[in-house]
Design a protein around this motif. Structure first.
Motif, PDB file in Angstrom:
ATOM      1  N   UNK B  75       0.811  -1.209   0.000  1.00  0.00           N
ATOM      2  CA  UNK B  75       0.000   0.000   0.000  1.00  0.00           C
ATOM      3  C   UNK B  75       0.844   1.258   0.000  1.00  0.00           C
ATOM      4  N   UNK B 162       0.036   7.547  -5.024  1.00  0.00           N
ATOM      5  CA  UNK B 162      -0.473   6.444  -4.204  1.00  0.00           C
ATOM      6  C   UNK B 162      -0.813   5.225  -5.055  1.00  0.00           C
ATOM      7  N   UNK B 165      -1.257   1.960  -3.172  1.00  0.00           N
ATOM      8  CA  UNK B 165      -2.511   1.918  -2.423  1.00  0.00           C
ATOM      9  C   UNK B 165      -3.672   1.552  -3.347  1.00  0.00           C
ATOM     10  N   UNK B 166      -3.743   2.211  -4.486  1.00  0.00           N
ATOM     11  CA  UNK B 166      -4.888   1.985  -5.361  1.00  0.00           C
ATOM     12  C   UNK B 166      -4.885   0.575  -5.944  1.00  0.00           C
TER      13      UNK B 166
ATOM     14  N   UNK C  62      -0.319   5.740   5.393  1.00  0.00           N
ATOM     15  CA  UNK C  62      -1.054   5.212   4.248  1.00  0.00           C
ATOM     16  C   UNK C  62      -1.742   3.875   4.530  1.00  0.00           C
ATOM     17  N   UNK C 154     -10.596   9.459  -7.613  1.00  0.00           N
ATOM     18  CA  UNK C 154      -9.340   9.289  -6.870  1.00  0.00           C
ATOM     19  C   UNK C 154      -9.423   9.997  -5.520  1.00  0.00           C
TER      20      UNK C 154
END
Lengths: 238, 638, 259
Positions: B75, B162, B165-166, C62, C154
């Protein structure tokens, strides 16, 4: 009806019910104010308006029942959701800080709503069911009648309002209740957009609108008892 | 000696994967339902594998030590994911991605695996876009790309900063769907503590429930480990604090070979260590080097503030040493150069372990607004951590451990030398050779999980009869549970003086000092003296508070540190034995003008270590690397 | 610097909990909040006491594992950051800091400051996905997505699933979390076929898990480490209304193919 049961089964659905019934009640609040403000146009105007309403039994009772249904729906959803909300947070934080970023109005919706509901009961007893015991003036509003051209009698609403609000405690409770109502609306109106998913206007715009409407309604409603306390219409009493 | 058969299919490189898929055994749908597969880990590799295997109809049981299958450290990947889509029409192709990856890995990866990786990279992007991964797009609605990690083509797909993460949330959503359908059983807060091997085949795992402390046995027809890398052996790294080697280490101790443990990647642009208490190093995106200039004072011990050091007394050492690549020199090279100047006493900051990454020229040239637009969020993170504004004063950066290319040895089917044990993602050794390129880790994790394992696992399962699956009362399960339990009991009962955290710190320091960015035979030998002593002290002087029958984070940590200490020994041994420099493994004795000098004669192979007992020298098995299509060359960036 | 911690300690869900007070050893103001807890824990372990259990992993904001309510604020005093990115320089020397777990019925406490957020996973499992089998996807560029939609998707997709929104809300409502996922997938063309059933199924599960409802106080948005907007809640409300009028069933049928 099926739509209502489908709505009732989820928290989002109940928010829809609250928003929709809230709109109906808000429309009534505006109409009621416009009616009341006619007091400043003199006895003829407001009494004529009252007589007109009384003469339309179907419309009158239709709206009364409709409003009652809306109140029941609004209050029932609110209570049901509040229970769910309290159950979801059984333990509070020890640090004791109020919820972040939450406005006073948003945190007190249930309380302001319930107080307003109690006031409405009193208000109905006061002016609609005209129970003498609650007007604190020792008079029976039922005796306030005026003669029409055909000699029939009709309530003298103008006089009832003037006499009713001349008691400072009655006027004060009215101002407080209307204040709470408008506080309630200042959050309720902007939330209504949110609950119905209307994102067309910016959130700042919605908040501004709701607060503006709340303030205007407050000023409008309060203008009546305050003017009366300051002497408006005192000729009726003599 | 273990037998290492890479099972690389015959035929031309470009056709191997297609042919292999065709030749792979199929399992009929009725039988798939009967096969049960254990998957440990739910990062990009484990999550995508669990979801895909369940879609195919297998029974899947997924284990994670986290509280949710969405927390794995995949992530945290920022930059992006490579794919040979050639959407930019800039000359990219499967072969070019393949070649860049092999070369980036300093010719120490398996040719056929890397080519397959480049082939399926294309499908990964399709799959992820269909899942709803919000990749960056152009105004026309099509996917945007950027160039990354010094690649000459723009083949990196990204979702702001990110991407990891996605992509992980995409795999997690696919996995969640299968859990919702009942096709995957998800076990969270479940840490694998041993592999169960029955008659030479991996058939189950022993798991400790981190909430209740309960130790349970789980059986399957195959075991898939997708448990990530082991960079936390260095204690301080850009890894998540929980990342650990335990699952693959205990598999190693049950007979799986551990390949190339010494290949560790050190990333040059991280925020330097600020004190002894530090738990974690934070990566600053490599893209900063596009506009920042790296320098240190020329004079050792110069303590003046950077603004007071005149231009003439600054050493822009990357620009000086590598005039053509300058500040954009590859990760391993830039990291080593920073270490060198700090070793000379020219490092900056309180600890002297840092170099300046200076944006003042760029701000003068482009204006502060432009820099803010490009790097604003990175400057904010930097400010958050260091309380310094990089607009006013140069950033301080230092290299940190970031990725491990080594891992359990696997064949072309991703199966280890233990039949039935499959290893995916960073936990295996297969695709990156001695150095990984930027934006390739995400690609490998998803390739393994979505496309490779689901196609190859049938080759093993076809040989297994689900009705003959061993029961959990088999002696091997009892034995594994017993050894897990006794390790737990031992750690709790020692009642020594030192905590696991203090051992971890000491281990990290030994490895960083003697087996970090630059390694020497003397240093490695020294480490190999210190590490067994540390291990012995660990097992005599450890203090673990609490008990075993409840959540006990000290106990979790102690078990992981115990494994890291043993791994440290293997890592140093591998580094000592590999008498060459390649990619992330730099031996000072083997260099040419400060650059890596490979020894293809002696070391063009993967070293797969085989466990023989704690404290005993493991057996070094060798898989030669054969290049049919390409020629080995020297990497030069001057 | 030194601070005094008032920390919630509780052995497990069954036993009663309470605040304990600890004076920290000497700290560096550049420490992160979690590193401060590491130091306190080493100190406790050294004195033979049990360390404070707390959740953490990536320590770079995160992974969404870290939690904690610090002085009444989930993720501490600063906006747009998680607890792991909160630094001791944000506190005063000698200050008393109250540290509590996230409080919500759907987040049962496991130990000390650690709570179980599996209810979030169950919400996603009920519908937070696009049903696409591996290998069946068309070429990624065959479905263009307007940049404005993709950027907005997003914004929603950034949610790290930490649960601070629930912790901050006086009603322990999960609307921000659920609406972020519903909006992320509902904004993309790939998410359209399941748009109605997704929102119905996820809201049903959300209610069943025992989360409260949204009274639009905005606390969730204020503490969200990714600053996810309250507007996504309005968006979900609208999607829900549409799905309801269309007569979408309340949950996905488990008999659907796929396994």
């Amino acid at each position: 009806m099926k739509v209502i049961t489908r709505l009732w089964r989820s928290s989002l659905g109940k928010k829809y019910l609250m928003a929709l019934s809230g709109i109906a009640l808000w429309v009534f609040v505006i109409g009621h104010l416009l009616g009341n403000l006619q007091v400043f146009l003199g006895p003829e105007k407001i009494n004529g308006y009252a007589h007109f309403l009384k003469s339309q039994a179907g419309l009158l009772w239709g709206s009364r029942l409709g409003l009652l249904a809306m109140v029941v729906l609004h209050v029932a959803s609110a209570i049901s959701l509040s229970r769910q909300n309290r159950a979801a947070r059984p333990i509070d934080y020890g640090a004791g800080a109020p919820p972040l970023a939450a406005s006073y109005a948003s945190r007190t919706m249930l309380m302001s709503g319930l107080i307003v509901a109690f006031f409405i009961v009193y208000h109905l007893l006061h002016y609609t069911l005209i129970v003498p015991a609650v007007n604190l003036q020792g008079v029976d509003f039922a005796t306030y009648q005026r003669k029409l051209a055909d000699n029939s009698e009709t309530p003298d609403v103008y006089r009832m309002m003037i006499v009713g609000f001349r008691h400072p405690a009655v006027a004060a409770s009215y101002v407080i209740a209307v204040g709470l109502l408008c506080l309630h609306l200042s959050h309720g109106l902007s939330s209504m957009f949110q609950s119905l998913g209307i994102t067309r206007f910016s959130r700042e715009g919605r908040d501004c609108f709701a607060r503006g409407v709340g303030l205007l309604l407050f000023l409008g409603y309060c203008s009546i008892p305050i003017s009366i306390l300051l002497g408006f219409g005192k000729e009726v009493v003599k | 000696m273990a037998t290492l058969n890479s099972n690389i299919p015959a035929g031309p490189l470009g056709q191997k994967w297609q042919k292999h898929k065709f030749n792979s055994k199929l399992i009929n749908p009725a039988n798939k339902r009967k096969h049960k597969i254990i998957v440990v880990g739910a990062g990009l590799a484990g999550g995508s594998a669990s979801a895909t295997l369940a879609e195919l109809g297998y029974q899947v049981e997924n284990f994670v030590f986290h509280d949710s299958p969405r927390r794995a450290h995949s992530i945290a990947a920022q930059g992006g994911i490579n794919a040979a889509k050639n959407y930019q029409n800039d000359g990219d192709s499967v072969f070019r991605l393949f070649y860049d990856t092999i070369k980036g890995g300093d010719f120490r990866a398996r040719e056929a695996n890397v080519h397959r990786l480049a082939e399926v990279s294309v499908n990964i992007i399709d799959q992820c876009a269909a899942q709803g991964v919000p990749f960056a797009r152009e105004y026309g609605g099509l996917l945007d790309n950027r160039s990354f990690g010094g690649a000459q083509v723009s083949r990196t797909f990204y979702a702001r900063g990110q991407t990891g993460q996605q992509l992980l949330l995409g795999a997690y959503s696919a996995l969640s769907r299968q859990i919702g359908l009942g096709a995957v059983t998800s076990r969270t807060h479940s840490e694998m503590l041993d592999l169960v091997v029955v008659d030479g085949h991996a058939k189950g795992i022993i798991v400790r429930n981190l909430k209740t402390g309960e130790i349970t046995r789980h059986v399957g027809d195959a075991v898939v480990l997708a448990t990530g890398g082991y960079g936390n052996v260095f204690n301080l790294s850009t890894y998540a604090r929980g990342s650990n080697v335990t699952a693959i280490w205990r598999a190693y101790k049950r007979g799986a070979c551990f390949a190339n443990p010494c290949y560790t990647q050190i990333h040059p642009t991280c925020i330097p260590v600020s004190g002894d208490y530090q738990s974690k190093l934070t990566l600053m995106s490599e893209s900063l080097r596009n506009d920042g200039r790296i320098w240190v004072p020329k004079k050792p011990g110069d303590r003046r503030s950077p603004q007071d050091i005149p231009e003439l007394e600054r050493d822009y050492y990357l620009e000086r040493k590598y005039p053509s690549f300058g500040n954009l020199a590859p990760r391993d090279i830039a990291s080593r150069a920073a270490k060198q100047v700090c070793d000379e006493g020219r490092g900056v900051g309180e600890t002297g372990l840092g170099v300046y990454l200076d944006f003042s020229d760029a701000i003068q040239r482009l204006g502060e607004d432009k820099i803010r637009e490009r790097y604003g969020n990175l400057f904010d993170i930097y400010h958050e951590i260091t309380n310094e504004s990089a607009y006013r004063t140069p950033m301080r950066i230092y290299p940190a451990v970031h990725y491990t290319m080594g891992g359990l040895w696997v064949d072309y089917n991703l199966m280890s030398n233990l039949p039935g044990l499959f290893v995916l993602g960073e936990a295996n050794f297969s695709d990156h050779g001695a150095n990984r390129l930027g934006a390739s880790a995400l690609m490998q994790g998803l390739a393994d999980g979505y496309f490779v394992l689901p196609a190859t696992i049938g080759n093993y399962l076809a040989t297994q009869k689900p009705d003959q699956r061993p029961k959990t009362d088999h002696a091997a399960f009892k034995d594994a549970e017993h050894s897990t339990q006794s390790m737990v009991d031992r750690m709790l009962s020692m009642n020594g003086k030192r905590t696991a955290a203090s051992f971890h710190k000491e281990l990290g320091k030994i490895l960083w000092d003697y087996c970090g960015m630059a390694r020497t035979a003397t240093g490695l030998k020294k480490a190999l003296e210190l590490l067994p002593e540390l291990r012995e002290e660990f097992w005599s002087n450890l203090r673990t508070p609490g008990n075993a029958s409840e959540m006990n984070q000290s106990l979790e940590q102690a078990g992981r540190v115990a494994d890291f200490i043993e791994l440290g020994e293997l890592l140093c041994l591998d580094a000592l034995t590999r008498e060459e420099s390649c990619g992330g493994h730099f031996r000072e004795e083997h260099q040419e003008d400060g650059e890596c000098k490979r020894d293809d004669e002696r070391f063009a192979h993967a070293a797969a270590w085989e466990f023989t007992g704690v404290g005993k020298t493991p057996v070094r098995n060798v898989e030669p690397l054969v290049y049919d299509e390409i020629k080995m060359a020297t990497r030069s960036y001057k | 610097m030194k601070v005094r911690l008032k920390v919630w300690r509780q052995k497990n869900a069954e036993s009663p909990g309470g605040f304990e007070t600890y004076d920290t050893p000497d700290l560096n103001s550049n420490m992160s909040f979690l590193e401060m807890l590491d130091v306190v824990n080493e100190d406790l372990a050294g004195r033979g006491q049990e360390p404070i259990a707390f959740d953490h992993d990536c320590r770079e904001g995160i992974c969404g594992t870290c939690s904690l309510v610090i002085n009444g604020k989930p993720h501490g005093p600063h906006r747009k950051v998680a607890t792991c990115q909160t630094y001791m320089r944000s506190f005063k020397d000698g200050e008393t800091i109250v540290v509590e777990p996230f409080r919500a019925k759907p987040f049962p406490l496991i130990r000390d400051l650690v709570v179980d957020r599996k209810s979030f996973d169950r919400i996603i499992q009920s519908g937070g996905f696009i049903s696409v089998r591996t290998g069946s996807a068309p070429d990624a560029n065959s479905t263009p997505v307007p940049k404005i939609h993709s950027d907005l998707a997003m914004d929603a997709a950034q949610c790290i699933g930490c649960g601070a929104c629930v912790a901050a809300c006086k009603n322990a409502s999960a609307m921000l979390f659920v609406s972020a996922k519903v909006s992320h997938l509902g904004l993309l063309p790939q998410g359209q076929p399941e748009r109605d059933r997704r929102v119905m199924a996820m809201v049903t599960t959300m209610d069943e898990e025992g989360f409260g409802s949204c009274t639009v106080t905005g606390s969730c948005e204020a503490v969200c480490p990714k600053a996810i907007s309250l507007d996504f809640i309005a968006r979900m409300n609208r999607d829900y209304g549409v799905a309801l009028i269309k007569g979408e069933p309340r949950r996905n049928q488990a008999s659907e193919g796929g396994a």
